[in-house]
Design a protein around this motif. Sequence first.
Motif, PDB file in Angstrom:
ATOM      1  N   TYR A  94       0.905  -1.198   0.021  1.00  0.00           N
ATOM      2  CA  TYR A  94      -0.086   0.189  -0.121  1.00  0.00           C
ATOM      3  C   TYR A  94       0.829   1.146   0.320  1.00  0.00           C
ATOM      4  N   LEU A  95       1.982   0.972   0.953  1.00  0.00           N
ATOM      5  CA  LEU A  95       2.973   2.336   0.779  1.00  0.00           C
ATOM      6  C   LEU A  95       2.951   2.313  -0.785  1.00  0.00           C
ATOM      7  N   LYS A  96       4.095   1.185  -0.504  1.00  0.00           N
ATOM      8  CA  LYS A  96       5.141   1.336  -2.294  1.00  0.00           C
ATOM      9  C   LYS A  96       3.797   2.223  -3.462  1.00  0.00           C
ATOM     10  N   ASP A  97       2.553   1.838  -3.138  1.00  0.00           N
ATOM     11  CA  ASP A  97       1.541   2.008  -4.710  1.00  0.00           C
ATOM     12  C   ASP A  97       1.607   3.695  -4.680  1.00  0.00           C
ATOM     13  N   ASN A  98       1.733   3.955  -3.147  1.00  0.00           N
ATOM     14  CA  ASN A  98       0.986   6.041  -3.200  1.00  0.00           C
ATOM     15  C   ASN A  98       2.581   6.685  -2.850  1.00  0.00           C
ATOM     16  N   VAL A  99       3.706   5.803  -2.629  1.00  0.00           N
ATOM     17  CA  VAL A  99       4.738   7.212  -2.768  1.00  0.00           C
ATOM     18  C   VAL A  99       5.211   6.133  -3.930  1.00  0.00           C
ATOM     19  N   GLU A 100       5.969   5.670  -4.711  1.00  0.00           N
ATOM     20  CA  GLU A 100       6.553   5.478  -5.831  1.00  0.00           C
ATOM     21  C   GLU A 100       6.034   6.552  -6.982  1.00  0.00           C
ATOM     22  N   PRO A 101       5.167   6.910  -7.094  1.00  0.00           N
ATOM     23  CA  PRO A 101       4.702   7.928  -7.825  1.00  0.00           C
ATOM     24  C   PRO A 101       5.568   9.075  -7.942  1.00  0.00           C
ATOM     25  N   LEU A 102       4.927   9.475  -6.917  1.00  0.00           N
ATOM     26  CA  LEU A 102       5.052  10.612  -6.369  1.00  0.00           C
ATOM     27  C   LEU A 102       7.215  10.599  -6.688  1.00  0.00           C
ATOM     28  N   LEU A 103       7.821  10.009  -6.421  1.00  0.00           N
ATOM     29  CA  LEU A 103       9.355   9.982  -6.644  1.00  0.00           C
ATOM     30  C   LEU A 103       9.126   9.942  -7.928  1.00  0.00           C
ATOM     31  N   LYS A 104       8.936   8.839  -8.706  1.00  0.00           N
ATOM     32  CA  LYS A 104       8.900   9.344 -10.437  1.00  0.00           C
ATOM     33  C   LYS A 104       8.200  11.146 -10.509  1.00  0.00           C
ATOM     34  N   ASP A 105       7.891  11.648 -10.412  1.00  0.00           N
ATOM     35  CA  ASP A 105       7.715  12.350 -10.546  1.00  0.00           C
ATOM     36  C   ASP A 105       8.528  13.604 -10.300  1.00  0.00           C
ATOM     37  N   GLU A 106       9.390  13.292  -9.094  1.00  0.00           N
ATOM     38  CA  GLU A 106      10.352  13.837  -8.673  1.00  0.00           C
ATOM     39  C   GLU A 106       9.817  14.806  -6.946  1.00  0.00           C
TER      40      GLU A 106
END
Length: 296
Positions: free
Chosen positions: A169-181
């Motif tokens: 659940y954490l991964k699904d929500n934080v990884e897209p934001l990291l990819k957007d820097e």
Amino acid sequence: MKKQSIGIILAAALGVGSLFGTAIPGADTLFNTALPGTGAFTVQAASNSLGESDSEEEYDPYQDFAASGEFSLVQDEADLLTDEEESLLLDKLQTLTDEYGCEVAVATVESKKGYEMNFFTDHYFDENGYGLGEDYDGILFMVSIGDRKWHITTHGYARTAFNDDGLAYLKDNVEPLLKDEDFYGAFDTYTDLCGDLLEMAANGEPYTEPFSPKWIFISLGIGLVLAFLCTMGMRAQLKSVRPQDSAVDYVRKGSMDVTRSNDIFLYHTVTRTEKPKDDSSSGGSDSDHGGTGGSF
């Protein structure tokens, strides 16, 4: 004349002392003269005031995982956050840590220094004293900006509060934001979700992935396939005449006596499929830690 005699006597005394390897009082260096029967000289190095010889600084095998600067729940070594963002994030993390007795932290580094990301994060957690209590309860979100890698490691009670479903659940929500820097957005979302997951665990119901409607369609599809196979099997049993590969059924029993038969091997075919390699960095690295991670 008397002064000259005294000088000659002192010089002679020093010469005799050097022949027997004696040390001059107050000197730091001991000179040994030639060994009996040889022409070789040996020199013993001077010792320092502590009685130890000078040497290089001892190598610390864990120095690669040590944080630079004072310990903090926000260890932004890669300087991805502004001072204001760091202050806001620190307040939220400290509140969560105090409320649930489980340390919630964030760290960034320039590089993971060639280590696997999960290995680096686990050791960073251990070597910098993260975690509260005897079991070092805590969760750490690490970002290596130079490697474009991230990892979340858990220890102690955090492995219960942040189970596999919770980490997904954490991964699904934080990884897209990291990819957007959007690093502050990722850390802030992580903090908010950690609060939700800790609250659920405190109430005795750790997070589990909710049932998805897609499983209804998957179940129906499997049922239809099984029903089709069963129907085809029953239909096949109703046929009394089937195509034959040979004329054996048309030969009268006992009318043919085969005296010799041979099986001739012609060839064989071998098919090999390479096992796919798993480059994913998700998952903890040792038995003491749980975790998940990836790239961005």
